[in-house]
Design a protein around this motif. Structure first.
Motif, PDB file in Angstrom:
ATOM      1  N   THR A  20       2.180 -35.932  -8.880  1.00 48.69           N
ATOM      2  CA  THR A  20       1.735 -34.646  -8.327  1.00 48.69           C
ATOM      3  C   THR A  20       2.886 -33.644  -8.391  1.00 48.69           C
ATOM      4  OG1 THR A  20       2.436 -35.310  -6.113  1.00 48.69           O
ATOM      5  CG2 THR A  20       0.155 -35.787  -6.711  1.00 48.69           C
TER       6      THR A  20
ATOM      7  N   GLY B  60      -3.166 -31.344  -6.560  1.00 53.42           N
ATOM      8  CA  GLY B  60      -2.371 -31.627  -5.369  1.00 53.42           C
ATOM      9  C   GLY B  60      -3.128 -32.371  -4.290  1.00 53.42           C
TER      10      GLY B  60
ATOM     11  N   ALA C 293      -4.078 -35.230  -9.287  1.00 53.54           N
ATOM     12  CA  ALA C 293      -2.652 -34.884  -9.422  1.00 53.54           C
ATOM     13  C   ALA C 293      -2.475 -33.385  -9.627  1.00 53.54           C
ATOM     14  CB  ALA C 293      -2.036 -35.676 -10.573  1.00 53.54           C
TER      15      ALA C 293
END
Ligand code: AMP
Length: 359
Positions: free
Chosen positions: A198, A298, A295
């Protein structure tokens, strides 16, 4: 970081099956997808809300696309860096142009890995037939020569069986600037590891996959690869180290060779979903495609631990026409990409067979 919530629009660069399966996973989480792909008949376009069919150097089309999306990812790492840089000026671009620049170039890739202390096949950059002959001699008397850019599925590569053969092989490859000469690795297995990262640095790693190629094209993947725990851990650590060092936002697929003495040599990096991760759709709580969506937006990453062992087989060319028989096989999971034309060797779909873990 503030998550990009469901309901937002994800831009996808490239419209192949990887984009298609990303869009399907995104839709399940309530996102809309807008694909940018020059080909009007792209497999991803069938399942995306919008399609911009324009060239990679069409500035107005790129700007219009950026304005219509909330975050941008890619399914094809050969998108020109200039296009990616332009998009990144106005929208979060995940992965970044810098990651792409490394992954597009085999020399940059190997240099990056080697600087981190990660082993690859021994290699030399070569600019002409004489340099290829010298590299071939230095690499043990034979080598593989590859284009540094735009190579996939074995395209643009050749075996140089002896230094004397270098001139003939170089001539056959045609013009093309710098190439990379690699030692021929006597591998006992080919593995890949897919890691998600991320923007705020969280990672999750799928277990290593064992890959079989035919004529340089992936034929079959088995997962988890039957490896001793410490070897599986080492493979995962290599992938994670590369993803962290590159600052990947999204996915990084790392292809590796395993040799008889349990050495792992990194072969290639792809900052996108990977064919060897298709089994995750059917055998993991989160697929590689959903993990990419999580990812880049977020979100919390999903659990990459498989609940079954899986074998994924690609359907190439006319093999996909066998769908009636495949659908009749109990438990088999069929995925077709909706491609109009079944050229020989073209990836038309895949099947996944699951096996329960024996405990
Ligand atoms: P690549 O395009 O680098 O992924 O290569 C395609 C396939 O060619 C690999 O999956 C291997 O099966 C084979 N190959 C590539 N490089 C080497 C090498 N240095 N030594 C042995 N086999 C290789």
């Amino acid at each position: 970081m503030t998550p990009i919530p469901p309901g937002a629009t994800i831009g996808i660069l490239g419209g192949g099956q990887l984009g298609r399966m990303t869009a399907l996973a995104a839709a399940r989480l309530g996102y809309r997808c807008h694909v940018y792909e020059p080909d009007e008949l792209a497999p991803a376009a069938d399942v995306c809300a919008r399609h911009t069919a324009a060239a990679w150097d069409d500035a107005a089309a790129l700007d219009g696309f950026a304005a219509a999306v909330d975050v941008i990812t890619l399914e094809f790492e050969n998108v020109p860096v200039a296009a990616v840089e332009r998009l990144a000026a106005s929208r979060p671009m995940r992965p970044s142009a810098a990651v792409l620049a490394v992954a597009q170039d085999r020399i940059a890739e190997k240099t990056f890995a080697n600087r981190l202390g990660i082993a690859t096949a021994a290699w030399h950059a070569v600019h002409d037939a004489d340099e290829l002959a010298a590299a071939c001699a230095a690499l043990g008397g034979r080598c593989v020569v590859k284009t540094t850019r735009w190579g996939y599925d074995g395209k643009g590569q050749a075996l140089v069986p002896t230094p004397e053969a270098a001139a003939t092989v170089w001539a056959r490859l045609g013009a093309g600037g710098v190439r990379i000469a690699e030692a021929v690795v006597p591998f006992v297995a080919e593995l890949s590891v897919i890691v998600a990262r991320t923007p705020d640095g969280r990672t999750a790693t799928f277990p290593p996959t064992l890959n079989e190629h035919e004529h340089h094209i992936l034929r079959r993947s088995r997962a988890p690869a039957p490896l001793a725990d410490d070897l599986a851990d080492r493979a995962a650590a290599i992938a994670r180290t590369l993803a962290v060092a590159l600052g990947v936002e999204g996915l990084l697929a790392v292809e590796m060779f395993l040799t008889a003495d349990d050495t792992l040599l990194v072969n290639e990096l792809a900052p996108r979903p990977h064919n060897s991760g298709h089994w995750t759709i059917d055998a993991c709580p989160v697929s590689q495609f959903e993990q990419l969506v999580r990812a880049i937006c977020g979100l919390p990453l999903g659990d990459p631990t498989p609940f079954a062992a899986a074998e994924m087989t690609n359907l190439l060319g006319s093999e996909a026409e066998d769908w009636p028989r495949l659908l009749a096989e109990p438990g088999l999971r069929l995925h077709l990409y909706g491609k109009r034309e079944a050229r020989p060797g073209r990836k038309m779909g895949h099947v996944t067979r699951l096996r329960p873990f024996m405990r």
